[in-house]
Design an enzyme around this catalytic site. Sequence first.
Site, PDB file in Angstrom:
ATOM      1  N   ASP A  75       0.877  -1.168   0.000  1.00 35.54           N
ATOM      2  CA  ASP A  75       0.000   0.000   0.000  1.00 35.54           C
ATOM      3  C   ASP A  75       0.912   1.214   0.000  1.00 35.54           C
ATOM      4  O   ASP A  75       1.691   1.416   0.941  1.00 35.54           O
ATOM      5  CB  ASP A  75      -0.870  -0.036   1.258  1.00 35.54           C
ATOM      6  CG  ASP A  75      -1.761   1.188   1.427  1.00 35.54           C
ATOM      7  OD1 ASP A  75      -1.616   2.165   0.650  1.00 35.54           O
ATOM      8  OD2 ASP A  75      -2.591   1.184   2.356  1.00 35.54           O
ATOM      9  N   TYR A 113      -8.490  15.892  -7.979  1.00 32.48           N
ATOM     10  CA  TYR A 113      -7.559  14.960  -8.641  1.00 32.48           C
ATOM     11  C   TYR A 113      -6.475  15.762  -9.352  1.00 32.48           C
ATOM     12  O   TYR A 113      -5.278  15.496  -9.210  1.00 32.48           O
ATOM     13  CB  TYR A 113      -8.297  14.066  -9.640  1.00 32.48           C
ATOM     14  CG  TYR A 113      -7.346  13.313 -10.539  1.00 32.48           C
ATOM     15  CD1 TYR A 113      -6.735  12.141 -10.100  1.00 32.48           C
ATOM     16  CD2 TYR A 113      -7.028  13.791 -11.815  1.00 32.48           C
ATOM     17  CE1 TYR A 113      -5.831  11.467 -10.913  1.00 32.48           C
ATOM     18  CE2 TYR A 113      -6.130  13.125 -12.628  1.00 32.48           C
ATOM     19  CZ  TYR A 113      -5.535  11.967 -12.175  1.00 32.48           C
ATOM     20  OH  TYR A 113      -4.635  11.305 -12.985  1.00 32.48           O
ATOM     21  N   LYS A 157      -2.254  16.031  -8.788  1.00 31.05           N
ATOM     22  CA  LYS A 157      -1.229  15.861  -9.815  1.00 31.05           C
ATOM     23  C   LYS A 157      -0.408  17.142  -9.984  1.00 31.05           C
ATOM     24  O   LYS A 157       0.771  17.094 -10.347  1.00 31.05           O
ATOM     25  CB  LYS A 157      -1.868  15.442 -11.136  1.00 31.05           C
ATOM     26  CG  LYS A 157      -2.491  14.045 -11.090  1.00 31.05           C
ATOM     27  CD  LYS A 157      -1.464  12.983 -10.741  1.00 31.05           C
ATOM     28  CE  LYS A 157      -2.027  11.581 -10.861  1.00 31.05           C
ATOM     29  NZ  LYS A 157      -1.006  10.538 -10.560  1.00 31.05           N
ATOM     30  N   SER A 211      -0.111  14.118 -14.731  1.00 31.84           N
ATOM     31  CA  SER A 211      -1.266  14.179 -15.631  1.00 31.84           C
ATOM     32  C   SER A 211      -1.261  15.517 -16.360  1.00 31.84           C
ATOM     33  O   SER A 211      -0.734  16.514 -15.842  1.00 31.84           O
ATOM     34  CB  SER A 211      -2.563  14.053 -14.832  1.00 31.84           C
ATOM     35  OG  SER A 211      -3.699  14.382 -15.620  1.00 31.84           O
TER      36      SER A 211
END
Length: 251
Positions: free
Chosen positions: A60, A154, A158, A141
């Site tokens: 993890d 999100y 990034k 991204s």
Amino acid sequence: MGRLDGKVAIVTGGGSGFGAGISLAFAGEGCKVLVCDINAAGGEATVKSDPSSLAFHKMDVTSSADWKSAISSAIEKFGRIDILVNNAGTSYINKPTVEVTEEEFQKVFDVNVKGVYLGCNAWVPQAIERGEGGVIINIASVGATRPRPGLVWYNASKGAVWNATKGLAAEYGPHQIRVNSICPLVTGTGLFSAFTGMEDTPENRKKFTSNVPMGRIGEVDDVTAACVFMASSEAKFITGVNLEVDGGRCI
């Protein structure tokens, strides 16, 4: 000779998507890879494709203990670690930002940002001690610099990776550690539906290509090829770069 002969890498999120593709591409270039994923079935499936070069380690990325275990496992199996690919990532489903729950927000930052923080903290000391340099590749991204509605947090996660990549490159360059990130366009992986909020179909994919000069969404091998280059000696003087692999989307 492969472009990564004699190298050893850790690739997180190696059980699917970019991570599986990167692991296999690295192996194809002569690299030994510890394939790390919280999904044991996925990670083991990746390893079965090339068991002579790949080994699976369940982890993890949000756990510092798991990172220590992964570093120890890679060194025990392969003797060294030259390359770290922080690929593991997650997202919530594209939706109005005020509908994003605190739990969704926390998970995105834990996996996408804390995972990179813990990975770098675990990997860098052994690279400095070895004294031979190394490579960190972060998967960011296009949303880091061209954020759009529906994935605000999100994209922000990034953006943090994008910024940290430059800071890490500046800090550890004197140790000949190169740090770069790859910034892909939306790609036909398991996260397509989460990113777009719609089913992954040819018709829906076309909806996301009108503003892409090259006229298509991304493919996994677009990203894996960029990672191989960045990990290889061909990129030996490239650091602190956030490479957009997006068919011109961010122009």
